[in-house]
Scaffold this active site. Structure first.
Site, short mmCIF file in Angstrom:
data_model
loop_
_atom_site.label_atom_id
_atom_site.label_comp_id
_atom_site.label_asym_id
_atom_site.label_seq_id
_atom_site.Cartn_x
_atom_site.Cartn_y
_atom_site.Cartn_z
N LEU A 87 -30.39 -66.31 65.26
CA LEU A 87 -29.78 -66.09 63.95
C LEU A 87 -28.28 -65.80 64.07
O LEU A 87 -27.52 -66.05 63.16
CB LEU A 87 -30.47 -64.93 63.23
CG LEU A 87 -31.89 -65.17 62.71
CD1 LEU A 87 -32.49 -63.89 62.15
CD2 LEU A 87 -31.91 -66.27 61.67
N HIS A 128 -35.66 -62.54 74.52
CA HIS A 128 -34.45 -62.89 73.77
C HIS A 128 -33.91 -61.65 73.03
O HIS A 128 -32.70 -61.37 73.07
CB HIS A 128 -34.79 -64.01 72.77
CG HIS A 128 -33.68 -64.42 71.87
ND1 HIS A 128 -33.10 -65.67 71.93
CD2 HIS A 128 -33.04 -63.77 70.87
CE1 HIS A 128 -32.15 -65.74 71.02
NE2 HIS A 128 -32.10 -64.61 70.35
N HIS A 132 -30.32 -59.12 73.35
CA HIS A 132 -29.40 -58.67 72.28
C HIS A 132 -29.03 -57.20 72.45
O HIS A 132 -27.91 -56.80 72.13
CB HIS A 132 -30.06 -58.85 70.91
CG HIS A 132 -29.91 -60.22 70.34
ND1 HIS A 132 -28.68 -60.80 70.11
CD2 HIS A 132 -30.82 -61.12 69.92
CE1 HIS A 132 -28.86 -62.00 69.58
NE2 HIS A 132 -30.14 -62.23 69.47
NI NI Z 1 -31.11 -63.88 68.68
#
Ligand code: NI
Length: 162
Positions: A87, A128, A132
């Site tokens: 995103l 993933h 972040h």
């Molecule tokens: Ni991401």
């Protein structure tokens, strides 16, 4: 403090954002420096993929999971490489190799401990999102040249939006 209004509201906000838009979100992506991520994958969200594709990815629907102070431990040596997106890096996808199986530990918003083994796509999502929390994006797995190109484009877009 997990029971605090601040954390509870943050978690609701993150679940709201991820719904229908992606399969995961980490607090730093919305400017909050906390070790929290959410993940969810729905039948609807994967409706653009064939049964074969889902089978290859070991992708299946699961209910929204919120993990506070997550710890991720790879299980075994098996890995898989698939295209993934984010995103925070809209418009790009890249081939990323990740562990096929991981153990995910942490705490749920209700204070209960989380300790689950994930395989396939859910394991990928968790890895993933963990990245972040360390400021790492999937583009960091690319060659330096490709990475630089995408990072520059992202910065340009951020400046334009600012
Ligand atoms: Ni991401």
């Amino acid at each position: 403090d997990i029971a605090s209004t601040e954390v509870q509201e943050l978690v609701s906000e993150m679940l709201r954002i991820v719904k229908g838009r992606g399969v995961g979100l980490a607090a730093p992506q919305i400017g909050v420096k906390k070790r929290i991520f959410v993940m969810e994958d729905t039948e609807e969200g994967m409706s653009d993929e064939s049964e074969e594709e889902r089978e290859r990815k070991k992708r299946y629907p699961f209910k929204a999971k919120v993990v506070i102070n997550p710890v991720l431990i790879p299980i075994g040596d098996a890995s898989a490489a698939f295209m993934e997106g984010c995103l925070s890096v809209q418009g790009y996808r890249a081939l990323v190799r990740r562990h096929l199986k991981v153990k995910l530990k942490g705490v749920a918003p209700d204070g209960k401990p989380i300790n689950v083994d994930l395989t396939g796509w859910p394991a990928r999502i968790a890895q993933h999102e963990m990245d972040h929390l360390q400021g790492k994006l999937f583009v960091d797995y690319l060659s330096p040249l490709k990475r630089q190109r995408i990072r520059q484009r992202l910065e340009k877009e951020q400046r334009r939006r600012a």
